[in-house]
Design an enzyme around this catalytic site. Structure first.
Site, PDB file in Angstrom:
ATOM      1  N   MET A  40       0.845  -1.197   0.000  1.00  0.00           N
ATOM      2  CA  MET A  40       0.000   0.000   0.000  1.00  0.00           C
ATOM      3  C   MET A  40       0.881   1.248   0.000  1.00  0.00           C
ATOM      4  O   MET A  40       1.702   1.387  -0.872  1.00  0.00           O
ATOM      5  CB  MET A  40      -0.950  -0.018   1.206  1.00  0.00           C
ATOM      6  CG  MET A  40      -1.943  -1.157   1.135  1.00  0.00           C
ATOM      7  SD  MET A  40      -3.305  -0.829   0.000  1.00  0.00           S
ATOM      8  CE  MET A  40      -4.489  -0.085   1.110  1.00  0.00           C
ATOM      9  N   CYS A  41       0.743   2.116   0.951  1.00  0.00           N
ATOM     10  CA  CYS A  41       1.324   3.459   0.998  1.00  0.00           C
ATOM     11  C   CYS A  41       0.445   4.416   0.191  1.00  0.00           C
ATOM     12  O   CYS A  41      -0.178   4.009  -0.783  1.00  0.00           O
ATOM     13  CB  CYS A  41       2.743   3.577   0.470  1.00  0.00           C
ATOM     14  SG  CYS A  41       3.982   2.754   1.488  1.00  0.00           S
ATOM     15  N   GLY A  42       0.397   5.641   0.636  1.00  0.00           N
ATOM     16  CA  GLY A  42      -0.368   6.657  -0.072  1.00  0.00           C
ATOM     17  C   GLY A  42       0.527   7.826  -0.413  1.00  0.00           C
ATOM     18  O   GLY A  42       1.374   8.230   0.383  1.00  0.00           O
TER      19      GLY A  42
END
Lengths: 309, 225
Positions: free
Chosen positions: A1-3
């Site tokens: 993930m990570c944004g």
């Protein structure tokens, strides 16, 4: 993930709101990565000065009298602005390299988050809303900025492991994905003289771009060659003193969406990060193409360069 | 018409209300406002109801749909209509990655462009895209039809099994084992019906058909046990 989020302002009247808009975008991306967060802001420049944004786990001890100690060692004017665990030190540009060495001797526990004429990076472990609040990012103004919410998939959950990574003056990078050849590339870049502090794959990506640029590539060329030389899945958003760029790997399985109006260009991992931006309902919204470099600059026209497969 | 404010009432309440509708429901028309790119809007529906979403949606809108008609007045995020079984999903704007992935049935209509991996592993759905589709679309497609009125990106139909792909514009490249095929009268008939259902005024004669050459490992009798 990570944004990832990014905002490049064309309309200077929005500059006082940059921090507030980026904070809102960053908090919206919390569930993509709640373990740490960071933000890079391109703010005010003082001619002839360079800013070192530094961090300490013991800010009371380490930042006390630091300006005077640096002034004594370097000479000239040194100013320091403390912001929670971070501090922005401004020194004469000519002393930038010496400043790092002297700082390491004077305060060995202080870590350098960024070096730049306009760039300041604030990052810490914790929820994005808490990280943004402790540095009061909402009150910051600037011409452009990028931010990151991290879900660590490799390397430690520490302040140094948070994004953005700064590896060249006024250059920084955030990343969503995973690089599979970062270990060998790190060795190569270190041999070439690049300063890489962590085991984080993103820092290698950032250092790669800086190394290419130090060897004569434009940002666009550096990003285009990253498509050949980096293995893995990646979305990069990079900041430079006057611009902001985006590149995705050829597989492009990590999400990315962009929006552009007359007032700004925005990047986010998901559309919902945009919903509170002014005029978003009438913005041009699109997904950046794989293996294509996009770049906006306050000095030059936007570019999109497709990398031949 | 039932109007549901997603911001005020929350996602769980929305999906619980929509999923509670039966075949005999009188509440056949629903409108969802303040979508704001939220994830999982109108998933798991199983009733002949009509849901209109005002604004763009996030991940997995109308996933696992049965019977319902879901219309998005905006763009759709990744995985729209994923694993749909029946019903119709219409997107007025663009669709992000893997629209209609693994869908077994129903109709997915995208008025704008679709991103990469549209119809990946499709298993019976009909997908009609008014604009372009991105790279790796119809990857491992097993059954159903994909209509692309614009252009297709790289590796269209990579490792395709039995689905039919109709493309009006250019195809950047075909994936492994995907070939152009003859457009016979029965294909023109199928395509005519798809274009009508897809609210699309293109002519069937303008399209080319692509499908499986059936040369990969799984099609080779010498590989049978």
């Amino acid at each position: 993930m990570c944004g990832i989020v990014g905002l490049f302002l064309k309309d200077t009247s929005l500059e006082p709101n940059l921090g507030r808009m980026l904070t809102d975008m960053l908090i919206t991306m919390t569930d993509r990565g709640p373990d740490s967060a960071g933000i890079a802001i391109y703010g005010t420049e003082h001619k002839g000065k360079v800013k070192l944004t530094v961090q300490s786990d013991h800010p009371d001890r380490d930042f006390a009298g630091l300006d005077k100690d640096l002034q004594k060692a370097l000479g000239g004017d040194v100013t320091i602005r403390v912001n929670d665990t971070h501090a922005v030190i401004e020194i004469d540009t000519a002393w930038a390299a010496a400043g790092r060495t002297v700082l390491a001797e004077l305060r060995p526990d202080v870590r350098i988050m960024s070096t730049g004429e306009t760039l300041e990076i604030y990052k810490e472990v914790g929820l994005p809303k808490n990280v943004a609040a402790r540095f009061d990012v909402s009150s910051m103004s600037g011409s452009h900025g990028i931010g990151h919410t991290r879900m660590a998939t490799e390397s430690a959950v520490t302040t140094m492991g948070a994004h953005p990574f700064n590896t060249g003056r006024d250059q920084c990078l955030v990343h969503n994905g995973s690089l599979s050849n970062h270990a060998s590339l790190r060795r190569k870049l270190r041999k070439a003289g690049m300063h890489i502090e962590t085991e984080n794959d993103t820092e290698v990506g950032a250092a790669y771009v800086s190394w290419k640029m130090q060897n004569g590539s434009t940002l666009g060329e550096a990003l285009a060659s990253s498509i050949d030389d980096l293995d893995g899945f990646f979305n990069f958003v990079v900041g430079t003193k006057d611009g902001f760029g985006v590149v995705r790997d050829p597989i492009a399985c990590k999400p990315a969406v962009m929006a552009e109006t007359d007032q700004y260009v925005a990047f986010a991992s998901e559309y919902r990060a945009f919903v509170n931006l002014p005029g978003i309902d009438h913005a041009r919204v699109w997904e950046p193409e794989p293996a294509t470099v996009y770049f906006w600059s306050h000095k030059a026209a936007p570019t999109a360069t497709e990398k031949a497969a | 018409m039932q109007t549901f404010d997603l911001e005020a009432q929350g996602l769980r309440n929305l999906n619980a209300a929509l999923q509670a509708q039966s075949k005999e429901t009188n509440q056949t028309a629903w409108e969802v406002v303040n979508a704001k790119g939220s994830h999982a809007i109108a998933v798991g529906l199983d009733a002949p109801i009509e849901v209109t979403v005002k604004g763009s949606t996030g991940y997995y809108c109308a996933g696992m749909n049965k019977q319902a008609t879901v219309r998005i007045h905006g763009s759709a995020g990744p995985g729209v209509a994923e694993n749909m079984m029946s019903g119709t999903v219409i997107i007025d704007g663009d669709a992000s990655q893997y629209a209609g992935a693994t869908a077994n049935g129903g109709t997915l209509i995208i008025k704008g462009n679709a991103s990469s991996r549209c119809g990946i592993s499709m298993k019976g759905v009909d997908i009609i895209v008014h604009g372009n589709v991105g790279h790796m679309s119809a990857f491992m497609a097993q059954s159903g039809n994909m209509v692309v009125c614009g252009d297709a990106g790289d590796a269209l139909g990579d490792s395709i099994y039995e689905a039919r792909l109709f493309v009006r514009g250019s195809v950047k490249s075909l994936g492994a084992d995907c070939i152009e095929k003859e457009m016979r009268p029965e294909h023109l008939e199928i395509l005519k019906d798809l274009l009508e259902r897809g609210e699309c005024d293109a002519k069937p004669e303008e399209f080319k058909r692509y499908g499986s050459a059936r040369k990969l490992y799984n099609f080779d009798i010498d590989n049978a046990y």
